[in-house]
Design a protein around this motif. Structure first.
Motif, PDB file in Angstrom:
ATOM      1  N   HIS A   1       4.900  -5.256  -5.428  1.00  0.00           N
ATOM      2  CA  HIS A   1       4.690  -3.851  -5.782  1.00  0.00           C
ATOM      3  C   HIS A   1       6.008  -3.081  -5.783  1.00  0.00           C
ATOM      4  O   HIS A   1       6.194  -2.164  -6.592  1.00  0.00           O
ATOM      5  CB  HIS A   1       3.688  -3.215  -4.827  1.00  0.00           C
TER       6      HIS A   1
ATOM      7  N   MET B   1      -6.090   0.472  -6.145  1.00  0.00           N
ATOM      8  CA  MET B   1      -5.606   1.201  -4.974  1.00  0.00           C
ATOM      9  C   MET B   1      -4.796   2.447  -5.320  1.00  0.00           C
ATOM     10  O   MET B   1      -4.811   3.428  -4.580  1.00  0.00           O
ATOM     11  CB  MET B   1      -4.792   0.271  -4.077  1.00  0.00           C
TER      12      MET B   1
ATOM     13  N   ASP C   1       0.832  -1.207   0.000  1.00  0.00           N
ATOM     14  CA  ASP C   1       0.000   0.000   0.000  1.00  0.00           C
ATOM     15  C   ASP C   1       0.866   1.255   0.000  1.00  0.00           C
ATOM     16  O   ASP C   1       0.529   2.247  -0.649  1.00  0.00           O
ATOM     17  CB  ASP C   1      -0.924  -0.013   1.217  1.00  0.00           C
TER      18      ASP C   1
ATOM     19  N   MET D   1       1.924   2.055  -3.377  1.00  0.00           N
ATOM     20  CA  MET D   1       0.825   2.551  -4.207  1.00  0.00           C
ATOM     21  C   MET D   1       0.404   3.984  -3.870  1.00  0.00           C
ATOM     22  O   MET D   1      -0.409   4.576  -4.570  1.00  0.00           O
ATOM     23  CB  MET D   1      -0.357   1.588  -4.138  1.00  0.00           C
TER      24      MET D   1
ATOM     25  N   HIS E   1      -7.525  -5.558  -9.080  1.00  0.00           N
ATOM     26  CA  HIS E   1      -7.584  -4.610  -7.966  1.00  0.00           C
ATOM     27  C   HIS E   1      -6.198  -4.096  -7.572  1.00  0.00           C
ATOM     28  O   HIS E   1      -6.005  -2.905  -7.354  1.00  0.00           O
ATOM     29  CB  HIS E   1      -8.256  -5.275  -6.771  1.00  0.00           C
ATOM     30  N   THR E   2      -5.232  -5.006  -7.482  1.00  0.00           N
ATOM     31  CA  THR E   2      -3.871  -4.625  -7.065  1.00  0.00           C
ATOM     32  C   THR E   2      -2.839  -5.225  -8.015  1.00  0.00           C
ATOM     33  O   THR E   2      -2.025  -6.054  -7.617  1.00  0.00           O
ATOM     34  CB  THR E   2      -3.586  -5.086  -5.623  1.00  0.00           C
TER      35      THR E   2
ATOM     36  N   ASP F   1       1.251 -12.173  -4.817  1.00  0.00           N
ATOM     37  CA  ASP F   1       0.673 -10.834  -4.687  1.00  0.00           C
ATOM     38  C   ASP F   1       1.037 -10.336  -3.296  1.00  0.00           C
ATOM     39  O   ASP F   1       0.386 -10.667  -2.311  1.00  0.00           O
ATOM     40  CB  ASP F   1      -0.851 -10.922  -4.873  1.00  0.00           C
TER      41      ASP F   1
END
Length: 335
Positions: free
Chosen positions: A262, A132, A16, A19, A282-283, A257
């Motif tokens: 990320h 997100m 997160d 993101m 979504h991600t 994931d």
């Protein structure tokens, strides 16, 4: 007019945090000076964002309101900031900017925090929540945020120093990130990772937290018994900053994931991302060098995965075939 001093309250998860980077890039581009308040395990993400002027590591732990600690830190921050952007949806994350008397406090509605925020965005239900990156970027108040892609940057010298400390050479190894903090329904089987490692032509660096050391060893031990030194288990043995350098300089990373997925996307490295119980809609890894494997999207896979994505920590049906049925050979072909 002077520079607008902005405080960003960071999410508590690495993925997160990555993101939120496009949000911070937007804020900096319009002239705001950015300070990020983050928990210690997330802070290194923001040190890899050149637009961030300062990172304050919060002395908070998981769970609990910890009102006394928040009030004490708020006193230190009193009158310092003009705006606060509260990325998490929790009440406690909005408490610090309120106690610090920051005049403009922006965030999503949630957890009875109406009085703590001055500028409130409607919080869409999870089923209708946008990706997100767009969700966080909308805190800027700007439109057209759907195309933003996170970017992280490290100095070349910092990468080389980290590689030297880890005994690695750029582009001469693969990275596996076999963990997923959320739960086992997001983890490709360790035996599959081990099978894949045996088939690769370069050493494999295993990255994760200290809690994931045993999982990584479950992959490394049988491979090293056959091919000594093939797998290097750095889980819990290196700093997050060094792990970032290892990812930035890898030939390819294979991950679930997870937060490190990320991170890899934000560094723009080649990657194969394996999805099971969650959804790349979504991600997703926002990276032109990424390949996503998700059996839900595979028309030839039978019987269809009507149960996916379930977003559960453990498979409700007890089989986790959304991950088990992704063959190591499939991943090898993508590499």
């Amino acid at each position: 007019m002077g520079t607008t001093e902005s405080l960003i309250i960071a999410p508590q998860w690495i993925g997160d945090a990555v993101m939120t980077e496009p949000l911070l890039r937007r804020l900096r581009a319009r002239g705001e000076r950015l300070t990020v308040g983050a928990l210690p395990w997330v802070a290194p993400v923001y040190r890899a964002m050149p637009q961030v002027a300062e990172v304050i590591e919060f002395p908070f732990a998981h769970g609990g309101l910890q009102f006394k600690a928040r009030r004490g830190l708020a006193k230190q921050l009193d009158k310092r900031f003009d705006i606060a952007y509260v990325c998490p949806n929790s009440l406690k994350s909005a408490l610090l900017p309120f106690l610090a008397g920051i005049p403009k406090r922006v965030g999503y509605l949630g957890e009875a925090r109406v009085g703590l925020l001055t500028h409130r965005l409607k919080n869409p239900p999870k089923a209708k929540r946008p990706p997100m990156v767009a969700f966080y970027s909308a805190l800027s108040g700007e439109t057209d945020v759907a195309t933003d892609r996170p970017q992280l940057h490290l100095d070349a010298s910092a990468i080389e120093q980290a590689l030297a400390a880890m005994g690695l050479q750029r582009d001469a190894y693969y990275v596996f990130a076999p963990g997923a903090e959320f739960g086992p329904a997001k983890r490709w089987p360790a035996s599959h990772f081990a099978d894949l490692a045996r088939r690769l032509d370069l050493p494999v660096v295993l990255l994760g937290s200290a809690k994931e050391y045993a999982l990584c060893e479950e992959i490394a031990a049988p491979v090293n018994a056959e091919q000594p030194g093939k797998c290097l288990n750095f889980a819990g043995k290196t700093s997050l900053a060094h792990a970032f350098s290892a990812i930035a300089a890898t030939k390819t990373i294979v991950s679930n994931d997870s937060g490190l997925m990320h991170v890899a996307a934000a560094f723009g490295v080649r990657q194969v991302a394996i999805f099971g119980s969650s959804s790349p809609l979504h991600t997703p890894p926002l990276n032109d060098g990424a390949t996503v494997l998700w059996l839900k999207n595979e028309p030839t896979y039978q019987p269809p995965l009507d149960c996916a994505p379930c977003f559960e920590r453990e498979c409700p049906l007890g089989h986790t075939r959304c991950l088990v049925d992704i063959n190591p050979i499939q991943v090898l072909e993508k590499i």
